[in-house]
Design a protein around this motif. Sequence first.
Motif, mmCIF file in Angstrom:
data_model
loop_
_atom_site.group_PDB
_atom_site.id
_atom_site.type_symbol
_atom_site.label_atom_id
_atom_site.label_comp_id
_atom_site.label_asym_id
_atom_site.label_seq_id
_atom_site.Cartn_x
_atom_site.Cartn_y
_atom_site.Cartn_z
ATOM 1 N N GLY A 166 54.450 26.108 32.027
ATOM 2 C CA GLY A 166 55.559 26.556 31.185
ATOM 3 C C GLY A 166 55.161 26.956 29.781
ATOM 4 N N SER A 167 53.862 26.892 29.455
ATOM 5 C CA SER A 167 53.495 27.213 28.078
ATOM 6 C C SER A 167 52.699 28.503 28.012
ATOM 7 C CB SER A 167 52.695 26.069 27.450
ATOM 8 O OG SER A 167 51.403 26.045 27.989
ATOM 9 N N LYS A 168 52.950 29.219 26.942
ATOM 10 C CA LYS A 168 52.292 30.515 26.733
ATOM 11 C C LYS A 168 50.966 30.269 26.021
ATOM 12 C CE LYS A 168 52.304 35.101 26.175
ATOM 13 N NZ LYS A 168 50.862 35.149 26.243
ATOM 14 N N LYS A 169 49.898 30.810 26.580
ATOM 15 C CA LYS A 169 48.584 30.664 25.954
ATOM 16 C C LYS A 169 48.456 31.631 24.777
ATOM 17 C CE LYS A 169 46.364 27.595 28.339
ATOM 18 N NZ LYS A 169 46.130 26.364 27.645
ATOM 19 N N LYS A 170 47.963 31.106 23.646
ATOM 20 C CA LYS A 170 47.751 31.983 22.479
ATOM 21 C C LYS A 170 46.425 32.725 22.586
ATOM 22 C CE LYS A 170 50.535 29.543 19.022
ATOM 23 N NZ LYS A 170 51.058 28.420 19.801
ATOM 24 N N THR A 171 45.462 32.074 23.232
ATOM 25 C CA THR A 171 44.145 32.711 23.369
ATOM 26 C C THR A 171 43.700 32.652 24.829
ATOM 27 O OG1 THR A 171 42.987 30.638 22.905
ATOM 28 C CG2 THR A 171 43.401 32.099 21.023
ATOM 29 N N VAL A 172 42.755 33.520 25.143
ATOM 30 C CA VAL A 172 42.181 33.501 26.492
ATOM 31 C C VAL A 172 40.683 33.767 26.368
ATOM 32 C CG1 VAL A 172 42.691 35.961 26.862
ATOM 33 C CG2 VAL A 172 42.389 34.456 28.832
ATOM 34 N N GLY A 173 39.912 33.052 27.177
ATOM 35 C CA GLY A 173 38.471 33.291 27.205
ATOM 36 C C GLY A 173 38.176 34.359 28.243
ATOM 37 N N ILE A 174 37.368 35.334 27.892
ATOM 38 C CA ILE A 174 37.016 36.407 28.828
ATOM 39 C C ILE A 174 35.530 36.307 29.170
ATOM 40 C CG2 ILE A 174 36.789 38.910 29.123
ATOM 41 C CD1 ILE A 174 39.714 38.096 29.213
ATOM 42 N N ARG A 175 35.237 36.321 30.489
ATOM 43 C CA ARG A 175 33.862 36.244 30.985
ATOM 44 C C ARG A 175 33.577 37.434 31.887
ATOM 45 N NH1 ARG A 175 29.517 34.201 31.618
ATOM 46 N NH2 ARG A 175 29.347 32.463 33.032
ATOM 47 N N VAL A 176 32.422 38.060 31.726
ATOM 48 C CA VAL A 176 31.908 39.005 32.725
ATOM 49 C C VAL A 176 30.487 38.531 33.026
ATOM 50 C CG1 VAL A 176 31.428 41.416 33.344
ATOM 51 C CG2 VAL A 176 33.285 40.895 31.746
ATOM 52 N N PRO A 177 30.335 37.606 33.972
ATOM 53 C CA PRO A 177 29.012 37.032 34.225
ATOM 54 C C PRO A 177 28.061 38.047 34.861
ATOM 55 C CG PRO A 177 30.764 35.726 35.245
ATOM 56 C CD PRO A 177 31.350 37.037 34.862
ATOM 57 N N ASP A 178 26.796 37.886 34.573
ATOM 58 C CA ASP A 178 25.782 38.736 35.196
ATOM 59 C C ASP A 178 25.406 38.107 36.537
ATOM 60 O OD1 ASP A 178 23.901 40.593 35.693
ATOM 61 O OD2 ASP A 178 22.462 39.934 34.169
ATOM 62 N N ASN A 179 26.353 38.165 37.478
ATOM 63 C CA ASN A 179 26.160 37.540 38.785
ATOM 64 C C ASN A 179 26.874 38.377 39.847
ATOM 65 O OD1 ASN A 179 27.371 35.679 41.029
ATOM 66 N ND2 ASN A 179 25.582 34.574 40.266
ATOM 67 N N ASN A 180 26.115 38.877 40.809
ATOM 68 C CA ASN A 180 26.670 39.813 41.803
ATOM 69 C C ASN A 180 27.782 39.211 42.644
ATOM 70 O OD1 ASN A 180 24.891 41.749 40.972
ATOM 71 N ND2 ASN A 180 23.383 41.366 42.570
ATOM 72 N N ILE A 181 27.665 37.917 42.966
ATOM 73 C CA ILE A 181 28.653 37.305 43.876
ATOM 74 C C ILE A 181 30.024 37.218 43.227
ATOM 75 C CG2 ILE A 181 29.306 35.183 45.094
ATOM 76 C CD1 ILE A 181 26.299 34.751 45.648
ATOM 77 N N VAL A 182 30.086 36.638 42.040
ATOM 78 C CA VAL A 182 31.405 36.436 41.429
ATOM 79 C C VAL A 182 32.026 37.782 41.029
ATOM 80 C CG1 VAL A 182 30.742 35.996 39.012
ATOM 81 C CG2 VAL A 182 32.756 34.883 39.966
ATOM 82 N N LEU A 183 31.210 38.756 40.649
ATOM 83 C CA LEU A 183 31.756 40.084 40.329
ATOM 84 C C LEU A 183 32.311 40.756 41.585
ATOM 85 C CD1 LEU A 183 29.145 41.438 37.728
ATOM 86 C CD2 LEU A 183 31.306 40.242 37.315
ATOM 87 N N ALA A 184 31.631 40.563 42.714
ATOM 88 C CA ALA A 184 32.140 41.105 43.988
ATOM 89 C C ALA A 184 33.457 40.432 44.373
ATOM 90 C CB ALA A 184 31.102 40.911 45.092
ATOM 91 N N LEU A 185 33.566 39.131 44.129
ATOM 92 C CA LEU A 185 34.810 38.403 44.426
ATOM 93 C C LEU A 185 35.975 38.975 43.617
ATOM 94 C CD1 LEU A 185 33.580 34.668 44.374
ATOM 95 C CD2 LEU A 185 34.219 35.981 46.407
ATOM 96 N N VAL A 186 35.740 39.189 42.315
ATOM 97 C CA VAL A 186 36.804 39.702 41.437
ATOM 98 C C VAL A 186 37.223 41.114 41.862
ATOM 99 C CG1 VAL A 186 37.367 40.381 39.061
ATOM 100 C CG2 VAL A 186 36.117 38.256 39.476
ATOM 101 N N ARG A 187 36.231 41.954 42.182
ATOM 102 C CA ARG A 187 36.562 43.330 42.596
ATOM 103 C C ARG A 187 37.376 43.330 43.892
ATOM 104 N NH1 ARG A 187 31.421 44.756 40.112
ATOM 105 N NH2 ARG A 187 30.298 44.153 41.996
ATOM 106 N N GLU A 188 36.990 42.496 44.825
ATOM 107 C CA GLU A 188 37.704 42.424 46.107
ATOM 108 C C GLU A 188 39.114 41.857 45.915
ATOM 109 O OE1 GLU A 188 38.467 42.718 50.174
ATOM 110 O OE2 GLU A 188 36.735 43.552 49.127
ATOM 111 N N LEU A 189 39.251 40.862 45.041
ATOM 112 C CA LEU A 189 40.555 40.234 44.789
ATOM 113 C C LEU A 189 41.488 41.199 44.064
ATOM 114 C CD1 LEU A 189 42.285 37.602 44.911
ATOM 115 C CD2 LEU A 189 41.262 36.963 42.708
ATOM 116 N N GLY A 190 40.932 41.986 43.142
ATOM 117 C CA GLY A 190 41.747 42.981 42.439
ATOM 118 C C GLY A 190 42.314 42.501 41.118
ATOM 119 N N ASN A 191 42.035 41.282 40.743
ATOM 120 C CA ASN A 191 42.410 40.778 39.414
ATOM 121 C C ASN A 191 41.457 39.634 39.052
ATOM 122 O OD1 ASN A 191 44.883 39.488 41.335
ATOM 123 N ND2 ASN A 191 43.764 38.002 40.110
ATOM 124 N N PRO A 192 41.481 39.182 37.781
ATOM 125 C CA PRO A 192 40.519 38.156 37.380
ATOM 126 C C PRO A 192 40.665 36.835 38.148
ATOM 127 C CG PRO A 192 41.455 39.214 35.453
ATOM 128 C CD PRO A 192 42.246 39.694 36.629
#
Length: 208
Positions: A115-141
């Motif tokens: 129920g609470s609105k986040k004021k900040t968000v941490g953004i990661r783009v790891p240099d790792n093929n697996i997790v980047l493939a997961l995000v691309r396939e999922l279609g959102n972070p």
Amino acid sequence: MSNAAFIHIHPDNPQEKKIREAVEILRNGGVIIYPTDTIYGIGCDIHNTRAVERVCQIKGVKADKVNLSFICSDLTHISDYARIETSVYKVMKKALPGPFTFVLEASSKVPKYAGSKKKTVGIRVPDNNIVLALVRELGNPILSTSIRDDDEVIEYSTDPELIYEKYKHLVDAVIDAGYGNNVASTVVDTANNFEVLREGAGDIEQYL
């Protein structure tokens, strides 16, 4: 709860079938443990509130208090989730993919947790093929938090088999991509002239 799936994925050339298997778990509201370019992370689809609550429960923190990061596959959609100035974007473009978490002002598209609105968000783009493939396939972070406590580095944060033993009744899948590192990402506050909030694997100075 039955034991989590233990999915072996090749770190350099992730098998599409196995990526789809892991993403199916995420789409169904599952929580997974996956490799990054630093230590293994635990997370879920950012839009599944119940899954986010489970991640917080596993970490032993309240959903409205926890500092969560979003893993993105590149910088294309970052403006969807964060307000970003050109000068900050230029530094991030140079530093990513890499072992950094950039803390930015959250946009209105960041989901409310507990129920609470986040004021900040941490953004990661790891240099790792697996997790980047997961995000691309999922279609959102993917929502992400490290599996280890910030105060102690223990062996289970690097060895996927030990991770599986510890978490197999708590999560829905553990991805085995071989040993991870035991140094977390460097957390950088973009609002305060790239102040380092947590020393980690990356050196932000070389990109400023």
